[in-house]
Design a protein around this motif. Structure first.
Motif, PDB file in Angstrom:
ATOM      1  N   VAL A 496       0.765  -1.168   0.069  1.00  0.00           N
ATOM      2  CA  VAL A 496      -0.093  -0.008   0.142  1.00  0.00           C
ATOM      3  C   VAL A 496       0.884   1.259  -0.095  1.00  0.00           C
ATOM      4  O   VAL A 496       1.816   1.384   0.638  1.00  0.00           O
ATOM      5  N   VAL A 497       0.309   2.350  -0.874  1.00  0.00           N
ATOM      6  CA  VAL A 497       1.273   3.652  -0.828  1.00  0.00           C
ATOM      7  C   VAL A 497       0.540   4.453   0.126  1.00  0.00           C
ATOM      8  O   VAL A 497      -0.488   4.300   0.542  1.00  0.00           O
ATOM      9  N   SER A 498       1.308   5.251   0.601  1.00  0.00           N
ATOM     10  CA  SER A 498       0.931   5.959   2.013  1.00  0.00           C
ATOM     11  C   SER A 498      -0.285   7.186   1.592  1.00  0.00           C
ATOM     12  O   SER A 498      -1.049   7.515   2.523  1.00  0.00           O
ATOM     13  N   ASP A 499      -0.107   7.720   0.444  1.00  0.00           N
ATOM     14  CA  ASP A 499      -1.185   8.573  -0.018  1.00  0.00           C
ATOM     15  C   ASP A 499      -0.810   8.932  -1.414  1.00  0.00           C
ATOM     16  O   ASP A 499      -0.061   9.267  -2.004  1.00  0.00           O
ATOM     17  N   ARG A 500      -2.268   8.477  -2.167  1.00  0.00           N
ATOM     18  CA  ARG A 500      -2.216   8.442  -3.558  1.00  0.00           C
ATOM     19  C   ARG A 500      -1.986  10.234  -4.291  1.00  0.00           C
ATOM     20  O   ARG A 500      -1.555  10.122  -5.397  1.00  0.00           O
ATOM     21  N   ARG A 501      -2.369  11.053  -3.264  1.00  0.00           N
ATOM     22  CA  ARG A 501      -2.278  12.481  -3.825  1.00  0.00           C
ATOM     23  C   ARG A 501      -0.686  12.838  -3.622  1.00  0.00           C
ATOM     24  O   ARG A 501      -0.409  14.052  -4.150  1.00  0.00           O
ATOM     25  N   ASP A 502       0.196  12.165  -3.013  1.00  0.00           N
ATOM     26  CA  ASP A 502       1.312  12.508  -2.833  1.00  0.00           C
ATOM     27  C   ASP A 502       2.502  11.936  -4.039  1.00  0.00           C
ATOM     28  O   ASP A 502       2.544  10.498  -3.912  1.00  0.00           O
ATOM     29  N   PRO A 503       2.988  12.543  -4.905  1.00  0.00           N
ATOM     30  CA  PRO A 503       4.059  12.002  -5.930  1.00  0.00           C
ATOM     31  C   PRO A 503       5.258  11.225  -5.448  1.00  0.00           C
ATOM     32  O   PRO A 503       5.660  10.303  -5.981  1.00  0.00           O
ATOM     33  N   MET A 504       5.337  11.548  -4.265  1.00  0.00           N
ATOM     34  CA  MET A 504       6.626  11.057  -3.456  1.00  0.00           C
ATOM     35  C   MET A 504       6.136   9.834  -2.193  1.00  0.00           C
ATOM     36  O   MET A 504       6.779   9.780  -1.340  1.00  0.00           O
ATOM     37  N   ALA A 505       4.998   9.223  -2.389  1.00  0.00           N
ATOM     38  CA  ALA A 505       4.212   8.456  -1.429  1.00  0.00           C
ATOM     39  C   ALA A 505       5.255   7.353  -1.115  1.00  0.00           C
ATOM     40  O   ALA A 505       5.895   6.541  -1.903  1.00  0.00           O
ATOM     41  N   THR A 506       5.056   6.853   0.132  1.00  0.00           N
ATOM     42  CA  THR A 506       6.169   5.798   0.597  1.00  0.00           C
ATOM     43  C   THR A 506       5.270   4.366   0.323  1.00  0.00           C
ATOM     44  O   THR A 506       4.065   4.443   0.194  1.00  0.00           O
ATOM     45  N   VAL A 507       5.628   3.406   0.620  1.00  0.00           N
ATOM     46  CA  VAL A 507       5.109   2.076   0.605  1.00  0.00           C
ATOM     47  C   VAL A 507       5.280   1.178   1.780  1.00  0.00           C
ATOM     48  O   VAL A 507       6.323   1.437   2.457  1.00  0.00           O
ATOM     49  N   ALA A 508       4.321   0.573   2.067  1.00  0.00           N
ATOM     50  CA  ALA A 508       4.255  -0.462   3.330  1.00  0.00           C
ATOM     51  C   ALA A 508       3.350  -1.640   2.969  1.00  0.00           C
ATOM     52  O   ALA A 508       2.590  -1.839   2.081  1.00  0.00           O
ATOM     53  N   THR A 509       3.853  -2.841   3.757  1.00  0.00           N
ATOM     54  CA  THR A 509       2.947  -4.056   3.471  1.00  0.00           C
ATOM     55  C   THR A 509       1.671  -4.166   4.194  1.00  0.00           C
ATOM     56  O   THR A 509       1.811  -3.902   5.611  1.00  0.00           O
ATOM     57  N   LEU A 510       0.470  -4.301   4.007  1.00  0.00           N
ATOM     58  CA  LEU A 510      -0.644  -4.333   4.643  1.00  0.00           C
ATOM     59  C   LEU A 510      -0.964  -5.656   5.352  1.00  0.00           C
ATOM     60  O   LEU A 510      -1.231  -5.753   6.553  1.00  0.00           O
ATOM     61  N   LYS A 511      -0.684  -6.725   4.385  1.00  0.00           N
ATOM     62  CA  LYS A 511      -0.875  -8.042   4.769  1.00  0.00           C
ATOM     63  C   LYS A 511      -0.143  -9.088   3.822  1.00  0.00           C
ATOM     64  O   LYS A 511       0.241  -8.715   2.880  1.00  0.00           O
ATOM     65  N   ALA A 512       0.322 -10.006   4.414  1.00  0.00           N
ATOM     66  CA  ALA A 512       1.013 -11.122   3.644  1.00  0.00           C
ATOM     67  C   ALA A 512       0.372 -12.362   3.821  1.00  0.00           C
ATOM     68  O   ALA A 512      -0.138 -12.668   4.987  1.00  0.00           O
ATOM     69  N   TRP A 513       0.314 -13.167   2.842  1.00  0.00           N
ATOM     70  CA  TRP A 513      -0.199 -14.543   2.554  1.00  0.00           C
ATOM     71  C   TRP A 513       1.075 -15.359   1.941  1.00  0.00           C
ATOM     72  O   TRP A 513       1.643 -15.178   1.405  1.00  0.00           O
ATOM     73  N   ALA A 514       0.561 -16.841   2.275  1.00  0.00           N
ATOM     74  CA  ALA A 514       1.291 -17.984   1.579  1.00  0.00           C
ATOM     75  C   ALA A 514       0.250 -18.922   1.209  1.00  0.00           C
ATOM     76  O   ALA A 514      -0.863 -19.194   1.744  1.00  0.00           O
TER      77      ALA A 514
END
Length: 527
Positions: A496-514
């Motif tokens: 997931v990106v931190s803010d779609r309105r921000d051209p420099m948005a950061t990224v993080a993992t919301l959920k992980a699956w196997a």
């Protein structure tokens, strides 16, 4: 490596015509200095010995006539190298960018080594394109240890920046899977002006020029260009490449005949081909055969399905809302259960069964555009369930037929990757969707949008007790899916990106699956 060099004069390369340099010189720079390659470069549909290379020449990408400010044929040289400095050239050739195809270039490369990176570029009128990096697929019998792919869909220009594409490129994927809504044909109206981050600034696309300009605008985005230049793409469309909620040859607008709608659809399809790294073989008159498979050694096969072009008319299309996808109950939509209705078209459906039956891959990734597992809406407290008819839920008999055939064919480790719904889902696809105790035959991961707004989160999550096939649902975030395969398991991360309105948005993992090999159904894992 001089003996490895060749030009199109010695060997015809599909997608290119031999040009006469005396007539179509590519050695002269444009006197006005305008950039011919402002729309970037791309590659796609990799094979063990090649791939498709793409670019489109334009000096005025948003010219009102859709021609990109150019006219007449332009000679283009393409080069493929074993290194990014082009000191180890492998192949080179000449082609022609013609006005008939908006000066787009599609070169189908073959004769390369399997499972290795290559770099490519184009030269025209003394200008050189950006350099792209791509990769051939492994041999079909290769013992591949691992594979990384990323999945995206639904990139509405007006609703945000394409930071997700930049982060996808940073993942260094082997291949990108794009599952529809690369553009949006409409612009947000005055009632939604507060949501607009960067306006389309053009009317709704209904003509060839209109669709061309939508794609051209998207291709100017630096983050999208970066992802296109980082890895080969495998693409399929959904509805917004033509018109919201269209179905086969039917518009969602009441009173529009199939004959009239097909003119619009043909223009949209042509523009799609002009702006995607697709092989010429997908063209079939005013239609395009986008269903196809791409093999990655013994480890994975991507089976791509088109859920828009070949399907039947939407159920209950004769009411005041025409063919527009609606939330309906069976009591007011009797033709939802009509067994003659098809979601994929019977030719495509047969092809999919044959493709999966013949697959010997450890993992069978089915890429498609609309939620397959389904969602019964508003059925709590004994009320009659309702369904969103634009998805597979509008074609339940076709879905049951597909899932039962999937169970009978029993390909190894089928995993469905889906776009469209602007939200993350993790689903069990069960042999009988009406029976919670029915065995799970495949796992479905639905990816959220790059920028497009999601449906109401709390309302949909309140319905999950009535939908045990849905293991997880989040509509609040924008981003993409990242997946890693090896022989034993598939690891999937919802990014997931931190803010779609921000051209420099950061990224993080919301959920992980196997998903473990031989055990359908996802297991939540630590991030």
């Amino acid at each position: 490596m001089a003996d490895a060099l060749f030009t199109a004069n010695r060997r015809r390369v599909l997608g290119g015509l031999i040009c006469a340099p005396a007539i179509l010189a590519y050695g002269r720079a444009r006197a006005d200095g305008a950039d011919l390659f402002g729309l970037g470069v791309a590659s796609g549909d990799p094979s063990p010995d090649g791939f498709v290379l793409w670019t489109r020449l334009a000096v005025d990408p948003l010219a009102l006539d859709g021609a990109g400010g150019l006219s007449g044929p332009i000679a283009v040289r393409w080069e493929v190298s074993a290194d990014e400095t082009f000191r180890r050239p492998v192949l080179t050739g000449d082609t022609v960018a013609s006005a008939d195809w908006a000066h787009s270039v599609h070169v189908e490369i073959e004769g390369l080594q399997p499972n290795r990176p290559y770099w490519y570029r184009f030269i025209a009128q003394g200008q050189q394109s950006p350099v792209g990096r791509t990769r051939t697929a492994p041999r079909h019998d290769a013992e591949l240890d691992q594979l990384r792919f990323v999945v995206a869909s639904c990139s509405h220009w007006e609703l945000g920046h394409f930071s997700a594409y930049r982060h996808m490129a940073d993942e260094n994927p082997d291949v990108v899977l794009f599952l529809g809504d690369y553009i949006y044909e409409y612009s947000l109206g005055a009632e939604r002006a507060a949501e607009v981050v960067r306006p389309y600034g053009m009317p709704e696309a209904t003509t060839l020029a209109g669709y061309r300009n939508r794609y051209a605008l998207h291709h100017t985005d630096p983050d999208l260009q970066r992802l296109h230049a980082a890895a080969p793409w495998i693409v399929v469309w959904d509805d917004h490449e033509v018109q919201d909620d269209y179905s086969g040859v039917w518009s969602k607008v009441p009173g529009v005949t199939p004959v009239d709608f097909l003119r619009r659809r043909a223009a949209a399809y042509k523009a799609y081909y002009e702006h995607m790294p697709l092989r010429r073989q997908v063209l079939r008159g005013a239609q395009m055969d986008l269903y196809r498979s791409v093999r990655y050694g013994k480890l994975a096969q991507f089976t791509i399905m088109d859920g828009r072009q070949h399907r039947s008319r939407q159920p209950c299309s004769d009411g005041p809302e025409g063919g527009k996808g609606r939330v309906v109950a069976d009591s007011v939509c009797l033709d939802r259960e009509d067994p003659s209705r098809t979601f994929l078209g019977f030719d495509q459906e047969t092809w999919v069964y044959d493709s999966l039956a013949q697959s010997t891959a450890q993992w069978n990734i089915i890429g498609q555009d609309l939620v397959m597992a389904g969602l019964r809406l508003g059925s709590a407290g004994g009320a009659e369930p309702r369904y969103w008819t634009d998805t597979w839920d509008g074609f339940p008999v076709a879905r049951e037929r597909f899932v039962r055939n999937l169970g009978a064919i029993n390909p190894r480790n089928p995993v469905v990757m889906t776009g469209d719904y602007h939200s993350f889902w993790t689903n069990d696809i069960r042999l009988d969707s009406r029976d919670p105790a029915s065995p799970t035959v495949a796992t479905e991961f639905v990816g959220t949008s790059v920028t497009s707004s999601g449906p109401p989160h709390d309302a949909l999550n309140a319905m999950l007790p009535e939908n045990p096939q849905v293991r997880f649902l989040d509509t609040r975030h924008r981003g993409y899916i990242s997946a890693d395969l090896d022989r034993r398991r598939m690891r999937t991360r919802f990014q997931v990106v931190s803010d779609r309105r921000d051209p420099m948005a950061t990224v993080a993992t919301l959920k992980a699956w196997a998903v473990e090999s031989g055990r359908p159904g996802a297991i939540e894992t630590s991030i």
